[in-house]
Motif scaffolding. Structure first.
Motif, short mmCIF file in Angstrom:
data_model
loop_
_atom_site.label_atom_id
_atom_site.label_comp_id
_atom_site.label_asym_id
_atom_site.label_seq_id
_atom_site.Cartn_x
_atom_site.Cartn_y
_atom_site.Cartn_z
N ASN A 17 3.76 12.62 -14.33
CA ASN A 17 4.80 12.29 -13.37
C ASN A 17 5.28 10.84 -13.39
O ASN A 17 6.33 10.54 -12.81
CB ASN A 17 4.30 12.61 -11.95
N PHE A 18 4.52 9.95 -14.02
CA PHE A 18 4.87 8.53 -13.96
C PHE A 18 5.04 7.86 -15.33
O PHE A 18 5.84 6.94 -15.46
CB PHE A 18 3.82 7.76 -13.15
N VAL A 19 4.26 8.28 -16.31
CA VAL A 19 4.35 7.65 -17.63
C VAL A 19 5.73 7.85 -18.22
O VAL A 19 6.30 8.94 -18.16
CB VAL A 19 3.26 8.21 -18.57
N GLY A 20 6.27 6.78 -18.78
CA GLY A 20 7.61 6.82 -19.34
C GLY A 20 8.70 6.43 -18.36
O GLY A 20 9.88 6.39 -18.72
N ARG A 21 8.31 6.12 -17.12
CA ARG A 21 9.30 5.79 -16.10
C ARG A 21 9.08 4.36 -15.59
O ARG A 21 7.95 3.87 -15.55
CB ARG A 21 9.19 6.77 -14.93
N ARG A 22 10.16 3.72 -15.18
CA ARG A 22 10.07 2.39 -14.60
C ARG A 22 9.52 2.52 -13.18
O ARG A 22 9.95 3.38 -12.42
CB ARG A 22 11.44 1.72 -14.60
N ILE A 80 5.94 16.30 -7.61
CA ILE A 80 4.67 16.15 -8.31
C ILE A 80 4.29 17.49 -8.93
O ILE A 80 4.20 18.50 -8.25
CB ILE A 80 3.55 15.70 -7.36
N THR A 81 4.08 17.49 -10.24
CA THR A 81 3.62 18.69 -10.93
C THR A 81 2.48 18.32 -11.85
O THR A 81 2.26 17.15 -12.16
CB THR A 81 4.74 19.34 -11.76
N THR A 82 1.74 19.31 -12.30
CA THR A 82 0.71 19.12 -13.31
C THR A 82 1.12 19.88 -14.55
O THR A 82 1.93 20.81 -14.49
CB THR A 82 -0.66 19.60 -12.83
#
Length: 343
Positions: A17-22, A80-82
């Protein structure tokens, strides 16, 4: 204290959900203002768990190190997902899918998609498996998910609740950190130094060399095995629950000096930890009982008291021999064991 499987699940949730995002990084509590400023508006480039410690990389140059300790927890809100296919920093992930089945899926089966698609069919009463709040016990603090129902946020981002040390925010998801034992910004060399002090983590390295490292350390120590399993420099990720359960599964007296543990038993402990850790990551729960029929499996997934052999069963009869389970203080922590089966 959250054990290794929970920290791996948190790291993989960040990967999804967060990696690759500012990331907008702030410290609503005010205790991490300088660190937040160093990371603010940088892109999260990696997430990694090693035992009970988690590392989030920003722009490939700085890392946020978090150790939740006894009271720490991450709360998530927004989209939020997995994702069972996520692989992070050498780790592996798979969620056991039980939707529409009458028995637990095989340990090798994987599923992909949102939490609703891949979470266990039974929501455990203790809240051990949660995509919204992972860390310290739910009743010990105020959580976002207690204020508003999941998926029904009236505004985004929601206002911080409680003493939020760090807030990580994207345009669609937010993660709030409360009560960690450690929260610091590190450079790559400093991260390497922290990890070098930790014992092997079978989710990151399940090689013969990692197993041998564990066996060699255990068998040269006069320290009781019940203490060695909790020593993060010996093996990463094991906490009080897994310690008690692994020792019972091995029928091993917790007071046995490491150097007197037979080599085959030490190897069995390592392999059992690899198995239980992987199972915990995939199900979100510390399931330590094997060979349950579908009815007992569903019952165990629903209630913690039905999925452990000895943990928190002091004074109750052993599930195998009927002897009352003993509770003692051991290394400043509570130890549960059977004085007959583990004699």
């Amino acid at each position: 204290m959250p054990e290794g499987h929970s920290v791996h699940r948190i790291a993989r949730q960040f990967a999804r959900n967060f990696v690759g995002r500012r990331i907008a990084v702030s410290s609503p509590q005010g205790r991490f203002v300088d660190g937040a400023a160093m990371l603010d508006r940088k892109t999260m480039t990696a997430s990694r768990a090693v035992g009970k410690q988690m590392f989030l990389e920003f722009d490939g140059v700085l890392w946020l190190r978090v150790h939740l300790g006894i009271y720490g927890a991450w709360d998530f809100a927004g989209e939020i997902t997995t994702d069972a296919t996520i692989r992070s920093a050498g780790g592996r992930m798979g969620q056991t899918s039980q939707r529409g089945t009458d028995e637990p899926a095989g340990l090798g089966e994987q599923a992909e998609g949102s939490l609703a698609d891949i979470a266990p069919a039974v929501d455990d009463a203790d809240g051990e498996d949660s995509v919204r709040s992972i860390g310290a016990p739910r009743l010990a603090r105020v959580r976002m998910a207690e204020q508003e129902k999941e998926g029904e946020l009236e505004t985004f981002p929601p206002e911080p609740v409680g003493a939020v040390r760090v807030r990580l925010l994207t345009d669609s998801a937010v993660a709030d950190l409360r009560g960690p034992t450690a929260c610091q910004v590190l450079e790559p060399a400093e991260v390497d130094a922290v990890i070098a002090k930790l014992g092997p983590d079978p989710l990151l390295d399940d090689s013969a060399e990692a197993e041998q490292r564990f066996v060699d350390v255990v068998r040269r120590k006069p320290t009781p095995i019940g203490l060695l399993l909790m020593d993060q420099s010996v093996v990463s990720g094991i906490g009080n629950v897994y310690r008690a359960e692994m020792l019972f599964r091995a029928r091993l007296n917790p007071h046995t000096p490491g150097r007197l543990v037979p080599e085959e038993t030490a190897r069995a402990l390592w392999r059992d930890w690899a198995y239980l850790l992987d199972l915990g990551v995939r199900t979100g729960q510390m399931m330590t009982m094997d060979d349950l029929d579908p009815q007992r499996y569903a019952k165990a997934m629903a209630k913690r008291e039905d999925r452990h052999w000895v943990y928190k069963r002091e004074g109750l009869p052993c599930r195998l021999c009927g002897t009352h389970i003993v509770l003692e203080e051991f290394g400043a922590r509570k130890l549960y064991w059977c004085p007959k089966d583990q004699a």
